[in-house]
Design an enzyme around this catalytic site. Structure first.
Site, PDB file in Angstrom:
ATOM      1  N   TRP A  96      37.090  18.713  48.007  1.00  0.00           N
ATOM      2  CA  TRP A  96      37.253  17.355  48.542  1.00  0.00           C
ATOM      3  C   TRP A  96      38.726  16.977  48.735  1.00  0.00           C
ATOM      4  CZ3 TRP A  96      38.973  12.361  47.366  1.00  0.00           C
ATOM      5  CH2 TRP A  96      39.600  12.208  46.130  1.00  0.00           C
ATOM      6  N   ASN A  97      39.635  17.601  48.004  1.00  0.00           N
ATOM      7  CA  ASN A  97      41.060  17.310  48.128  1.00  0.00           C
ATOM      8  C   ASN A  97      41.824  18.627  48.058  1.00  0.00           C
ATOM      9  OD1 ASN A  97      43.701  16.449  47.951  1.00  0.00           O
ATOM     10  ND2 ASN A  97      43.336  14.908  46.389  1.00  0.00           N
ATOM     11  N   HIS A 123      44.943  12.009  36.212  1.00  0.00           N
ATOM     12  CA  HIS A 123      44.076  10.916  36.680  1.00  0.00           C
ATOM     13  C   HIS A 123      44.177   9.716  35.737  1.00  0.00           C
ATOM     14  CE1 HIS A 123      42.198  13.735  39.496  1.00  0.00           C
ATOM     15  NE2 HIS A 123      41.605  12.698  40.052  1.00  0.00           N
ATOM     16  N   VAL A 178      45.743  18.706  46.684  1.00  0.00           N
ATOM     17  CA  VAL A 178      45.923  18.726  45.227  1.00  0.00           C
ATOM     18  C   VAL A 178      45.323  19.989  44.625  1.00  0.00           C
ATOM     19  CG1 VAL A 178      45.326  17.552  43.075  1.00  0.00           C
ATOM     20  CG2 VAL A 178      46.053  16.222  45.065  1.00  0.00           C
ATOM     21  N   HIS A 179      44.165  20.402  45.144  1.00  0.00           N
ATOM     22  CA  HIS A 179      43.506  21.599  44.615  1.00  0.00           C
ATOM     23  C   HIS A 179      44.402  22.825  44.752  1.00  0.00           C
ATOM     24  CE1 HIS A 179      40.618  24.774  43.912  1.00  0.00           C
ATOM     25  NE2 HIS A 179      40.826  25.238  45.128  1.00  0.00           N
ATOM     26  N   TRP A 234      34.992  19.537  43.384  1.00  0.00           N
ATOM     27  CA  TRP A 234      36.393  19.370  43.011  1.00  0.00           C
ATOM     28  C   TRP A 234      37.304  20.336  43.765  1.00  0.00           C
ATOM     29  CZ3 TRP A 234      38.066  15.175  40.962  1.00  0.00           C
ATOM     30  CH2 TRP A 234      37.261  14.439  40.097  1.00  0.00           C
TER      31      TRP A 234
END
Length: 200
Positions: free
Chosen positions: A86-87, A125, A90-91, A83
């Site tokens: 991978w992004n 989400h 956003v992280h 988490w």
């Protein structure tokens, strides 16, 4: 590359996924198995098309110097590492505006700040899925919340052997995608006959 990958994703979705999503075989597990591989391939194509092809092209046009949109998430040995890698866009937003701010403003512990960040991410989400599929079914929220104990398990596996932790991360992706897709698409098709259609 971006448009070629979109065409391949459309072919996979329309030929291999939509028939299974629209028509139940009578076994939820069997339908998950049928969707697992095309769903995973589509997700990987979507990741490459957006995070590598599209964002790099947009950065080139905008002359944006920072091109690090992801790290090697495929080597993650725990779910929290996945988490976090991978992004990155956003992280890093969640890290700055939720994780750090909650500690600075409300003086919460690092563990509570991490939990609140994950919960906000789960709510966002679920909101995206609710809007996209025109239904409120908190499956995505529950699926993300259930990952909290899996994060602990994956950390233990990564501690005892990195390969086992990495296998758990990939198993989570292979199982999670078709599971969530079946729940939301089946609900969507209960009220809509076609997926690629414009509201009249």
């Amino acid at each position: 590359q971006f448009f070629v990958f979109l065409l391949v994703m459309f072919a996979l979705f329309s030929q291999l996924m939509i028939p299974t999503l629209q028509n139940s075989s009578g076994s939820f597990l069997f339908d998950m198995m049928k969707l697992a591989i095309p769903s995973m391939i589509s997700w990987l194509l979507a990741f490459y098309a957006f995070f590598h092809a599209f964002l790099n092209a947009a950065s080139e046009l905008a002359r944006f110097a920072d091109r690090r949109f992801y790290r090697d998430w495929w080597n993650s040995t725990s779910l929290d590492t996945f988490w976090n890698t991978w992004n990155l866009t956003v992280h890093e937003w969640c890290l700055r505006h939720i994780f750090v701010e909650s500690q600075y403003r409300y003086h919460v512990t690092k563990a509570h700040a991490g939990l609140s960040t994950f919960m906000v991410s789960a709510i966002l989400h679920e909101y995206i899925f609710a809007v996209a599929f025109r239904t409120i079914r908190p499956a995505m929220f529950v699926a993300m919340v259930l990952q909290i104990p899996f994060i602990y398990v994956s950390r233990q596996l990564a501690y005892h052997g990195k390969r086992r932790g990495n296998l758990l991360v990939w198993a989570n992706l292979f199982i999670g995608h078709p599971f969530v897709e079946l729940l939301y698409f089946r609900k969507y098709f209960d009220n809509n006959e076609l997926f690629f259609s414009c509201p009249g």
